[in-house]
Design a protein around this motif. Sequence first.
Motif, PDB file in Angstrom:
ATOM      1  N   ASN A  97      40.537  43.027  50.500  1.00  0.00           N
ATOM      2  CA  ASN A  97      39.651  44.184  49.867  1.00  0.00           C
ATOM      3  C   ASN A  97      39.148  43.528  48.466  1.00  0.00           C
ATOM      4  O   ASN A  97      39.887  43.404  47.647  1.00  0.00           O
ATOM      5  N   GLU A  98      37.899  43.741  48.318  1.00  0.00           N
ATOM      6  CA  GLU A  98      37.287  43.017  47.145  1.00  0.00           C
ATOM      7  C   GLU A  98      37.371  43.793  45.966  1.00  0.00           C
ATOM      8  O   GLU A  98      36.988  43.643  44.861  1.00  0.00           O
ATOM      9  N   TYR A  99      37.853  45.133  46.159  1.00  0.00           N
ATOM     10  CA  TYR A  99      38.369  46.119  45.128  1.00  0.00           C
ATOM     11  C   TYR A  99      39.755  46.302  44.740  1.00  0.00           C
ATOM     12  O   TYR A  99      40.015  47.007  43.714  1.00  0.00           O
ATOM     13  N   SER A 101      43.435  44.469  43.919  1.00  0.00           N
ATOM     14  CA  SER A 101      44.415  43.022  43.875  1.00  0.00           C
ATOM     15  C   SER A 101      45.605  43.442  43.016  1.00  0.00           C
ATOM     16  O   SER A 101      45.509  44.296  42.255  1.00  0.00           O
ATOM     17  N   THR A 115      44.925  39.218  46.314  1.00  0.00           N
ATOM     18  CA  THR A 115      43.980  40.351  46.881  1.00  0.00           C
ATOM     19  C   THR A 115      44.997  40.937  47.724  1.00  0.00           C
ATOM     20  O   THR A 115      45.466  40.569  48.703  1.00  0.00           O
TER      21      THR A 115
END
Length: 125
Positions: A97-99, A101, A115
Motif C-alpha cells: 500500500n503506497e499510502y 506504512s 509498508t
Amino acid sequence: MVRETQSNKNAYKANQATSDDYSETGYDRGHLNPSSFQCGELRIATFTLTNAVPMDACFNRNQWWKWEKTLRTFLRDTLNSDFGSATVYIVTGTVPNEYLSIPQREISEEPGRVTVPSPQCFHKY
C-alpha cells in the motif's frame, strides 16, 4: 537463524524490519509462510521478520487464523488420501500500500520503515 537482540538490532535495521517497527502500531507480524504448516526447526524459522507482513491484529488472530487452520486441515486430509504422494506448493506475498506504512510518525523516531499491504491482497481466490 540469529535472534534479534539489542546489540544486533541496528545492523538489521539497515536491511529489514525489527520488532520495534511493529510496537504499538496495532499490527501483528503476520506470517507469509504459516508456522503451523511447518515442523521442528522449520517452524522456528517462520518467526523471522523476513517472513512477516503487517497484518491487522484482530484480522490476524481471528479470520486469518481460521483460514490457515482450514487450509492446513484440507491439505492434510488431501495428502493422506493420496497416501502422502502429493506435493503442495503454496506461493504467498503481498501488494504494498503506497499510502500506509509503520511505525507511525507519532510513535517512532524512524517512521514508515515497513509498508503495510493493500487490502486487495487479503482476497480469497
